[in-house]
Design a protein around this motif. Structure first.
Motif, PDB file in Angstrom:
ATOM      1  N   UNK A   1       0.880  -1.361   0.003  1.00 47.06           N
ATOM      2  CA  UNK A   1      -0.100  -0.068  -0.089  1.00 47.06           C
ATOM      3  C   UNK A   1       0.754   1.312  -0.067  1.00 47.06           C
ATOM      4  N   UNK A   2       2.095   1.105  -0.119  1.00 44.03           N
ATOM      5  CA  UNK A   2       3.076   2.222  -0.610  1.00 44.03           C
ATOM      6  C   UNK A   2       3.362   3.060   0.592  1.00 44.03           C
ATOM      7  N   UNK A   3       2.985   2.579   1.970  1.00 45.63           N
ATOM      8  CA  UNK A   3       3.350   3.340   3.407  1.00 45.63           C
ATOM      9  C   UNK A   3       4.639   3.509   3.862  1.00 45.63           C
ATOM     10  N   UNK A   4       5.499   2.268   3.004  1.00 48.81           N
ATOM     11  CA  UNK A   4       6.853   2.436   3.433  1.00 48.81           C
ATOM     12  C   UNK A   4       7.063   1.284   4.534  1.00 48.81           C
TER      13      UNK A   4
ATOM     14  N   UNK B   1      -3.066  -1.396  -1.770  1.00 50.90           N
ATOM     15  CA  UNK B   1      -3.257  -2.781  -1.267  1.00 50.90           C
ATOM     16  C   UNK B   1      -4.575  -3.528  -1.460  1.00 50.90           C
ATOM     17  N   UNK B   2      -5.293  -3.081  -2.529  1.00 50.74           N
ATOM     18  CA  UNK B   2      -6.478  -3.841  -2.731  1.00 50.74           C
ATOM     19  C   UNK B   2      -6.251  -4.199  -4.270  1.00 50.74           C
ATOM     20  N   UNK B   3      -6.738  -5.352  -4.446  1.00 54.01           N
ATOM     21  CA  UNK B   3      -6.338  -6.163  -5.731  1.00 54.01           C
ATOM     22  C   UNK B   3      -7.616  -6.583  -6.471  1.00 54.01           C
ATOM     23  N   UNK B   4      -7.264  -6.574  -7.898  1.00 49.26           N
ATOM     24  CA  UNK B   4      -8.230  -6.978  -8.759  1.00 49.26           C
ATOM     25  C   UNK B   4      -7.841  -7.789  -9.836  1.00 49.26           C
ATOM     26  N   UNK B   5      -8.510  -8.707 -10.417  1.00 42.40           N
ATOM     27  CA  UNK B   5      -7.979  -9.369 -11.582  1.00 42.40           C
ATOM     28  C   UNK B   5      -7.475  -8.986 -12.818  1.00 42.40           C
TER      29      UNK B   5
ATOM     30  N   UNK C   1       0.366  -3.991   6.987  1.00 42.15           N
ATOM     31  CA  UNK C   1       0.982  -3.770   8.230  1.00 42.15           C
ATOM     32  C   UNK C   1       0.700  -2.483   9.047  1.00 42.15           C
ATOM     33  N   UNK C   2       0.417  -2.702  10.108  1.00 44.61           N
ATOM     34  CA  UNK C   2      -0.076  -1.661  11.000  1.00 44.61           C
ATOM     35  C   UNK C   2       0.957  -0.363  11.349  1.00 44.61           C
ATOM     36  N   UNK C   3       2.267  -0.654  10.954  1.00 40.06           N
ATOM     37  CA  UNK C   3       3.096   0.537  10.942  1.00 40.06           C
ATOM     38  C   UNK C   3       3.859   0.413  12.288  1.00 40.06           C
TER      39      UNK C   3
END
Length: 588
Positions: free
Chosen positions: A95-98, A180-184, A118-120
């Motif tokens: 999700x690109x939050x590092x 972090x949400x995925x589609x086919x 990850x909750x961080x």
């Protein structure tokens, strides 16, 4: 969990690769079967994430920085997703939050993959399930690869779905929306035909076009299939396959890396039935040929279920490692730099190692290993103890005793090299053996040595010519000043004359010493000695003669001239009075 890391001190001549004895850590679950690594809590230390297939959970083991691990979280999938059976696990920032997230497959007919964000803080949120497709019941979603397949929105997923008959093996591409949400992906899932039972999958740019491709290890068709990426999340089908036969059989794992240093990504395949590794070298355009000497043995009944690649012996070349479930150890294959590999170096682990990950766990710069051991229900951590022998300079012949030489540098990070006598020392004339020792944090050592030969020649010294000094009658000595010169290529340290020493710091190539001494009437023989840094000496001599003057000679020390009327009086030691007017008497 073991309380401390065993340290093997003071051993020398250790072969590289070399690993400290394994330390086993409980995961909190049972039968660990898949393992990955990453810095999950962003403290600069590499942690572990493990699938426990027996208890069907994911365990997070945090690193204390020295390669010692403890369980920080267990995610119970039996409770969260009853009926699931976890497969392979992978780590990436979805999700690109590092922060590093996790993905793990479900190898039941539910056909799905779970994303754990990850909750961080190194803990993970409840898993979210995404479908990998609708497949025949004989298919199972197992292996997982990560990469940006469409060039946007970050890291995507490729899932290998294992089927054992034609039309039941597929690859699923799930595209990330950036959060972090995925589609086919369009055209997904696609058939792996002609490959069957793709038990592993990797992503890499095999043809150098800047787009990620895929490779699958197909157990039942004994081959590897390459699917070229189009750069938009779709792949060209059918793929192109390369057989591991006749030397290999039942390829079940693979890894992609540049194994011959030509800049193209090659493939190494672990063959479970033949306990060996097939190496395919890339021509740079995505076509592969088997390397000379391939396949490379892993040892009798090794049964490798996984494979990884890293530089394990600090030579800058990528090596291979497999966890051997049949022999309860890890095999390290050392690369010769051209894609050829050594006979295996084996290091014991817990029982039944099924999965492997490689990273620097203790921060010393060397690549360590961790395995998930299904039969002993633990994780083995093997810290790298490789100490390459330092490369000493060649023997040296030098003219001067203070010798500076290049101190060897260790090839392995985390290893220091010290030499004795150290560079810049004062060496004696003749031969001296210098020993250089490379040592790591565990006390493992390797040594090299070389000889320094000092051939320092003695200095040269020049005394003044013999000196003669005349003194007045009654005088018993004379003060004489003289100079002595000495030269030496490496520097004169001192000149000594008649018990008086002049020192030169730092030593000088041309030394001039000035002496002022009192000498008695008569002859005095003086010997002067020059010394250099090696203690070499050279001497010279000369004579100082002090002679008293005759009694009828006039040798005034001080002459004063004054006129007293018509007289000029010379006052001397003899108090002689001369009448300049030739007068016979004093006329007052």
């Amino acid at each position: 969990m073991a309380a401390s890391i065993p340290i093997r001190k003071g051993e020398s001549k250790l072969a590289c690769p070399f690993f400290q004895p394994s330390v086993e850590y409980n995961t909190g679950g049972t039968s660990p079967s898949s393992i990955t690594s990453g810095d999950f809590n962003r403290d600069g230390r590499i942690d572990l994430a493990v699938v426990d297939i027996g208890s069907n959970d994911v365990s997070i083991l945090v690193n204390n920085g020295s390669g010692v691990f403890s369980v920080s979280q267990t995610i119970p999938f039996n409770t969260l997703f009853p009926g699931s059976l976890l497969g392979q696990i992978a780590a990436a920032d979805f999700n690109g939050d590092g922060f590093i997230d996790l993905a793990v497959t479900d190898q039941t007919p539910n056909d799905r993959v779970f994303i754990l964000l990850n909750n961080g803080d190194g803990t993970f949120a409840a898993p979210v399930a995404y479908s990998t497709g609708v497949f025949p019941a004989v298919s199972q979603s197992f292996a997982i690869a990560t990469g940006d397949f469409d060039g946007v929105n970050g890291v995507d997923l490729a899932i290998a779905n294992v089927g054992q008959i034609t039309g039941t093996s597929f690859v699923t591409i799930l595209l990330n929306n950036g959060s972090g949400v995925f589609t086919m992906a369009p055209g997904s899932p696609f058939d792996t035909t002609p490959g069957l039972a793709p038990f592993d999958i990797v992503a890499a740019d095999f043809n150098g076009d800047g787009r990620l491709d895929l490779a699958t290890a197909n157990r039942d068709t004994n081959d590897v299939t390459i699917f070229r990426g189009n750069g938009n999340g779709t792949f060209q089908t059918p793929g192109v396959s390369f057989s591991v036969l006749p030397g290999g059989s039942s390829p079940i794992s693979l890894v992609a890396a540049d194994l011959n240093g030509d800049g193209a990504i090659d493939i190494a395949v672990g063959n479970i039935a033949t306990s060996n590794v097939t190496v395919f070298l890339n021509d740079g355009f995505g076509s592969f040929t088997e390397a000379a000497g391939s396949p490379f043995t892993l040892g009798t009944d090794a049964f490798p279920f996984d494979i990884t690649a890293a530089d394990f012996n600090c030579d800058g070349v990528i090596d291979l490692a497999t966890p051997n479930a049949g022999s309860d150890n890890v095999s390290i294959l050392i690369n010769n730099g051209t894609g050829g590999f050594s006979t295996p170096f084996q290091f014991p682990t817990g029982a039944g190692p099924f999965s492997i990950t490689a990273a620097d766990f203790n921060g010393d710069g060397r690549i360590d290993i961790a395995t998930a051991n299904e039969d002993s229900s633990d994780v083995s951590v093997l810290l790298n103890g490789c100490v390459q022998s330092p490369t000493c300079p060649p023997d040296m012949v030098v003219p001067c005793p203070i010798v500076n030489y290049p101190t060897p540098v260790s090839l392995c990070p985390g290893v220091t090299v010290t030499c004795f006598p150290p560079s810049g020392s004062l060496f004696p004339v003749g031969d001296t053996v210098v020993t250089c020792t490379a040592q790591d944090i565990f006390g493992n050592t390797e040594v090299c040595s070389f000889t320094i030969t000092v051939i320092d020649e003695p200095p040269t010294i020049t005394c003044p010519e013999d000196i003669t000094v005349l003194v007045l009658p009654g005088q018993t000595s004379a003060t004489v000043t003289y100079e002595v010169t000495a030269t030496d290529t490496c520097g004169v340290t001192s000149i000594t004359c008649h018990g008086i020493t002049r020192s030169f710091t730092p030593p000088v190539p041309i030394a001039v010493a000035t002496f002022t001494m009192d000498f008695p009437v008569g002859m005095t023989m003086l010997t002067c000695t020059a010394r250099d840094q090696s203690g070499n000496m050279a001497s010279c001599s000369f004579v100082v003669t002090v002679t008293s003057g005759a009694s009828n000679s006039i040798q005034p020390e001080i002459i004063r001239v004054k006129k007293v009327y018509d007289w000029v009086v010379f006052q001397s030691n003899f108090r002689l009075i001369l009448d300049l007017n030739n007068s016979q008497d004093d006329q007052g």
